[in-house]
Design an enzyme around this catalytic site. Structure first.
Site, PDB file in Angstrom:
ATOM      1  N   LYS A   1       0.742  -1.277   0.050  1.00 23.67           N
ATOM      2  CA  LYS A   1       0.085  -0.004  -0.111  1.00 23.67           C
ATOM      3  C   LYS A   1       0.818   1.278  -0.063  1.00 23.67           C
ATOM      4  O   LYS A   1       0.466   2.339  -0.728  1.00 23.67           O
ATOM      5  CB  LYS A   1      -0.935   0.022   1.281  1.00 23.67           C
ATOM      6  CG  LYS A   1      -1.983   0.896   1.243  1.00 23.67           C
ATOM      7  CD  LYS A   1      -3.169   0.619   2.170  1.00 23.67           C
ATOM      8  CE  LYS A   1      -3.044   0.638   3.405  1.00 23.67           C
ATOM      9  NZ  LYS A   1      -3.255   2.058   3.990  1.00 23.67           N
TER      10      LYS A   1
ATOM     11  N   GLY B   1      -5.413   8.044   5.463  1.00 23.82           N
ATOM     12  CA  GLY B   1      -4.589   8.984   6.123  1.00 23.82           C
ATOM     13  C   GLY B   1      -3.527   9.247   5.294  1.00 23.82           C
ATOM     14  O   GLY B   1      -2.874  10.483   4.997  1.00 23.82           O
TER      15      GLY B   1
ATOM     16  N   SER C   1       7.569   9.141  11.512  1.00 26.06           N
ATOM     17  CA  SER C   1       6.417   8.771  10.697  1.00 26.06           C
ATOM     18  C   SER C   1       6.748   8.870   9.082  1.00 26.06           C
ATOM     19  O   SER C   1       7.081   9.976   8.830  1.00 26.06           O
ATOM     20  CB  SER C   1       5.202   9.712  11.000  1.00 26.06           C
ATOM     21  OG  SER C   1       4.323   9.628   9.948  1.00 26.06           O
TER      22      SER C   1
ATOM     23  N   GLN D   1       4.733   9.117   6.791  1.00 26.99           N
ATOM     24  CA  GLN D   1       3.913   9.918   5.940  1.00 26.99           C
ATOM     25  C   GLN D   1       4.233  11.260   6.316  1.00 26.99           C
ATOM     26  O   GLN D   1       4.313  12.217   5.352  1.00 26.99           O
ATOM     27  CB  GLN D   1       2.276   9.740   6.996  1.00 26.99           C
ATOM     28  CG  GLN D   1       1.792   8.463   6.439  1.00 26.99           C
ATOM     29  CD  GLN D   1       0.497   8.265   7.195  1.00 26.99           C
ATOM     30  OE1 GLN D   1      -0.035   9.299   7.667  1.00 26.99           O
ATOM     31  NE2 GLN D   1      -0.286   6.971   6.713  1.00 26.99           N
TER      32      GLN D   1
ATOM     33  N   ASP E   1       1.734  -1.192  11.569  1.00 27.20           N
ATOM     34  CA  ASP E   1       0.464  -1.590  11.333  1.00 27.20           C
ATOM     35  C   ASP E   1       0.174  -3.091  11.815  1.00 27.20           C
ATOM     36  O   ASP E   1      -0.771  -3.676  11.570  1.00 27.20           O
ATOM     37  CB  ASP E   1       0.596  -1.767   9.625  1.00 27.20           C
ATOM     38  CG  ASP E   1       0.381  -0.235   9.406  1.00 27.20           C
ATOM     39  OD1 ASP E   1      -0.286   0.503  10.079  1.00 27.20           O
ATOM     40  OD2 ASP E   1       0.747   0.175   8.315  1.00 27.20           O
TER      41      ASP E   1
ATOM     42  N   ARG F   1      -7.446  -3.625   9.384  1.00 31.22           N
ATOM     43  CA  ARG F   1      -6.496  -4.492   9.993  1.00 31.22           C
ATOM     44  C   ARG F   1      -7.127  -5.214  11.126  1.00 31.22           C
ATOM     45  O   ARG F   1      -6.852  -6.438  11.415  1.00 31.22           O
ATOM     46  CB  ARG F   1      -5.203  -3.876  10.310  1.00 31.22           C
ATOM     47  CG  ARG F   1      -4.384  -2.880   9.212  1.00 31.22           C
ATOM     48  CD  ARG F   1      -3.189  -2.693   9.279  1.00 31.22           C
ATOM     49  NE  ARG F   1      -2.539  -2.120   8.315  1.00 31.22           N
ATOM     50  CZ  ARG F   1      -2.452  -2.186   7.140  1.00 31.22           C
ATOM     51  NH1 ARG F   1      -2.382  -3.592   6.812  1.00 31.22           N
ATOM     52  NH2 ARG F   1      -1.810  -1.344   6.144  1.00 31.22           N
TER      53      ARG F   1
END
EC number: 2.5.1.19
Length: 439
Positions: free
Chosen positions: A27, A101, A175, A177, A326, A399
């Protein structure tokens, strides 16, 4: 195993799992391939892109800004006609990030430097509750203008494109992201930008940006310091997306837990910033072998073979968390069947995921009879007790849905799971693959 969209799915306990499975494309890499392909010059082709809701949200946003992207379908190569570094148009509509997100946070970085253009981003009710200041604040050091509810922390968010200037940015959390949003903004800034992380997060952006031609250096202890010099032209590439280790994790844990199981998960990305799950499984004494190691388009890849065996309790904390954040839900299921007391700490980040994953997993596993305590930053789980079949709910989290499926296999008695369709966010064929492996 019944359960169509919206109706509860029956989870039959018992049986074994055998066979080979290929999980959908990673992903994280799928999102980045779409974003970098859009701002490159020329054509980018993506093989193995994850055909799930989150990357589809990213593609839809990019199409709204004038990028041509072919349909995203399972087994199809996706083609992007890049518009160049500054070619994204101001959209006539609000950009809808869905439940993703990653889409929203990376879009903030992508759009911050589009001088003179205005963008509004929103998402579903879950995404509108997730904190965005962790991206907006560091971007403001480059001159970004991001506004929204709760002082720019909650979507909908408005981005007024600005002329950005390079800066030295220390990220508050490790992070990928946050880091990737800053790197995207840095591509359009005047002057160099340095990003310094408190710990090393997944590095797909750095690897892929260099492959596209960005002037980017990685240094410092364990690659925690990244320097971007703007001005380089990104060129379209052929990207091969490996299988997502976060999706493989469900089969790795199931294979280790279910009596008589042997599963081979093919073509899994083994980027060292993502393999914390393998280290924890090793700590538990799981029987896992890496076969056919190879390098594909700059990312290490291999096949993972797992088989059933006795497992012992484990502990891990913040030092490994960026490399398996995750996988905490499925590892909390594994802990229920380990001999002894397991402790997961340093996981406060999970409280601001699609759901509060610590609270949701504690709630759902307790419904099955698990001996579990919830802490502000983690869970303590005393294993060795049987779980009982129960009425379960994914609480809309993909998840959680797949983790509960594995718990249901190991329970005494059958379970039912509500909102099981959430799995499609990252793994659209999960329930079909489970049925196939059970035969």
């Amino acid at each position: 195993m019944s359960g169509s969209n919206g109706s509860p799915r029956d989870l039959k306990a018992g049986g074994s799992l055998r066979g080979r499975v290929r999980v959908p494309g990673d992903k994280s890499i799928s999102h980045r391939a779409l974003l970098f392909g859009a701002i490159a010059e020329g054509t980018t082709t993506i093989e193995g892109l994850l055909p799930a809701e989150d990357p589809i949200s990213t593609a839809a946003c990019l199409r709204s800004m004038g990028t041509t992207i072919s349909p995203i379908q399972s087994g199809e190569i996706v083609t992007i006609e890049g518009v160049g570094l500054d070619g994204l148009e101001e959209p006539s509509e609000i950009l809808d990030c869905g439940n993703s997100g990653t889409t929203m946070r990376l879009m903030l970085g992508l759009l911050a430097g589009r001088e003179g253009r205005h963008f509004v981003l929103t998402g579903d009710s879950s995404l509108r509750r997730r904190p965005m200041n962790r991206v907006g604040q560091p971007l403001s050091l480059l001159g970004a203008n991001v506004r929204g509810r709760d002082h720019g922390n909650l979507a909908p968010l408005a981005v007024q494109g600005q002329r950005l200037r390079g800066a030295v940015v220390g990220t508050p959390v490790a992070s990928a992201q946050v880091k990737s949003a800053i790197l995207l903004a840095a591509l359009t800034a005047e002057g160099s930008t340095s990003v310094i992380e408190p710990a090393h997060s997944r590095d797909h952006s750095e690897r892929m940006l260099r492959a596209f031609g960005a002037d980017l250096e990685v240094g410092g202890e364990m690659g925690r310091h990244i320097l971007v010099r703007p001005g380089a032209t990104l060129k379209g590439q052929h990207v091969v997306v490996p299988g997502d280790i976060s999706s493989a994790a469900f089969w790795l844990v199931a294979g280790a837990l279910v009596p008589g199981a042997t599963i081979t998960v093919e073509n899994v990305g083994l980027n060292p910033t993502r393999t914390g799950i393998l280290e924890v499984l090793e700590m538990m004494g799981a029987s896992i072998e890496v076969l056919n190691r190879r390098d594909v388009a700059g990312e290490p890849v291999g096949d993972l073979q797992v088989s059933h065996g006795p497992l012992k309790a484990f502990q891990f904390g913040e030092e490994i968390m960026p490399r398996l954040v995750d996988e905490v839900p499925i590892l909390s299921v594994a802990a229920c069947f380990c001999d002894g007391e397991s402790r997961i700490s340093g996981a406060a980040e999970l409280r601001v995921k699609e759901t509060d994953r610590l609270a949701v997993m504690a709630r759902q596993l307790k419904a099955m009879g698990a001996d579990i305590d919830e802490h502000p930053d983690g869970l303590t789980i005393r294993g060795g007790h049987s779980l009982k079949g129960a009425e379960l709910d994914s609480e809309t989290d993909h998840r959680v849905a797949m983790s509960l499926a594995v718990a249901g296999l190991m329970a005494e008695g059958d379970s039912r799971i509500t909102r099981s369709e959430a799995a499609a966010v990252s793994y659209p064929t999960f329930w079909d693959d489970l049925e196939r492996l059970r035969r």
